[in-house]
Design an enzyme around this catalytic site. Structure first.
Site, mmCIF file in Angstrom:
data_model
loop_
_atom_site.group_PDB
_atom_site.id
_atom_site.type_symbol
_atom_site.label_atom_id
_atom_site.label_comp_id
_atom_site.label_asym_id
_atom_site.label_seq_id
_atom_site.Cartn_x
_atom_site.Cartn_y
_atom_site.Cartn_z
ATOM 1 N N SER A 11 117.808 12.134 74.155
ATOM 2 C CA SER A 11 118.242 13.512 74.398
ATOM 3 C C SER A 11 117.015 14.408 74.320
ATOM 4 O O SER A 11 116.008 14.032 73.704
ATOM 5 C CB SER A 11 119.255 13.930 73.335
ATOM 6 O OG SER A 11 119.498 15.332 73.349
ATOM 7 N N TYR B 5 122.244 14.822 64.539
ATOM 8 C CA TYR B 5 122.193 14.275 65.895
ATOM 9 C C TYR B 5 120.746 14.176 66.367
ATOM 10 O O TYR B 5 120.328 13.148 66.914
ATOM 11 C CB TYR B 5 123.001 15.172 66.831
ATOM 12 C CG TYR B 5 122.998 14.768 68.284
ATOM 13 C CD1 TYR B 5 123.880 13.807 68.759
ATOM 14 C CD2 TYR B 5 122.126 15.363 69.190
ATOM 15 C CE1 TYR B 5 123.890 13.441 70.099
ATOM 16 C CE2 TYR B 5 122.125 15.007 70.524
ATOM 17 C CZ TYR B 5 123.014 14.046 70.973
ATOM 18 O OH TYR B 5 123.010 13.691 72.300
#
Length: 254
Positions: free
Chosen positions: A144, A158
């Protein structure tokens, strides 16, 4: 049908929806035999059936990437069916929806790490064993932009998992570079998926605010990311390993 992945068997985890589902569909459209893996058997099998209906070759296997036994089982099923695994997209992941770091729970930390980081570790471990035995292969890990930069969006846990994915990717790429195994990561920006919808519903941001994170002012589609993953799984990208490729509409450029 494209020939980009012709005669290749590609495994995709997290293939029931979002980027994983789009990747499985695009890999098949590029000529691959696709093994779809997810804990969501209903949607996973439906996606495999859709590929077969369109003329592709796809098999669904239920599996939890956080379980070593499941990972070994779905990889064995893939090899039993197709004889080898030429490429793998380790895409399965879960989200964190706007939790300030000082309010993060230990349970939340453990849950995200079990899927997003341990899951990638386990998949890579057993994929690499198979690829060493067969003489090579290609691995693409789903990271990501949150694995490349800091984002003040309440996604600290995350982000930690995705930074970890980038680290695993780079280290494995170097370790196996001379053994015929390439390892890269894709780092998407803000993609319109069910995970994004969950973040929007949790009040992290509006769709307009999410799109504004990109210089282009537009959200990405799962297909945008899937096509990059397909290219990285193919021989066309043979000169690339150890890279964290941002597919982010310019988000990390400045």
């Amino acid at each position: 049908m494209s020939e980009l992945l012709a005669d290749k068997t590609v495994l995709v985890t997290g293939a029931a929806n979002g980027i994983g589902a789009a990747s499985a569909e695009r890999f098949a459209a590029h000529g691959a035999r696709v093994v779809l893996v997810d804990v969501d058997a209903d949607h996973g099998e439906a996606n495999a059936e859709a590929i077969r209906t369109a003329g592709g070759d796809a098999t669904f296997v239920r599996g939890d990437v956080s379980s070593a036994a499941d990972v070994k089982a779905f990889l064995a099923a893939a090899v039993d069916r197709y004889g080898r695994i030429d490429a793998a997209l380790n895409n399965a992941g879960i989200e964190e929806t706007g939790t300030p770091f000082h309010e993060s729970s230990e349970d939340g930390w453990d849950a995200l790490h079990a899927v997003n980081l341990k899951g990638v570790f386990l998949c890579m471990k057993y994929e690499i064993r198979q690829m060493l035995a067969q003489g090579g292969g290609t691995i693409v890990n789903m990271a990501s932009v949150a694995g490349l930069i800091g984002l003040p969006l309440g996604i600290g846990t995350y982000a930690a998992t995705k930074h970890g994915v980038v680290g695993l990717t780079r280290t494995a790429a170097i370790e196996y570079a001379r053994q015929g195994i390439r390892v890269n990561a894709v780092c998407p920006g803000v993609v319109r998926t069910a995970m994004l919808d969950s973040a929007i519903n949790a009040g992290m941001f509006t769709p307009e605010e999410a799109a504004a994170l990109h210089p282009t002012g537009a959200l990405l589609s799962p297909r945008d990311v899937a096509e990059t993953a397909a290219w990285l799984c193919s021989d066309v990208s043979g000169g690339m390993t150890g890279q964290a490729v941002a597919v982010d509409a310019g988000m990390t450029a400045g």
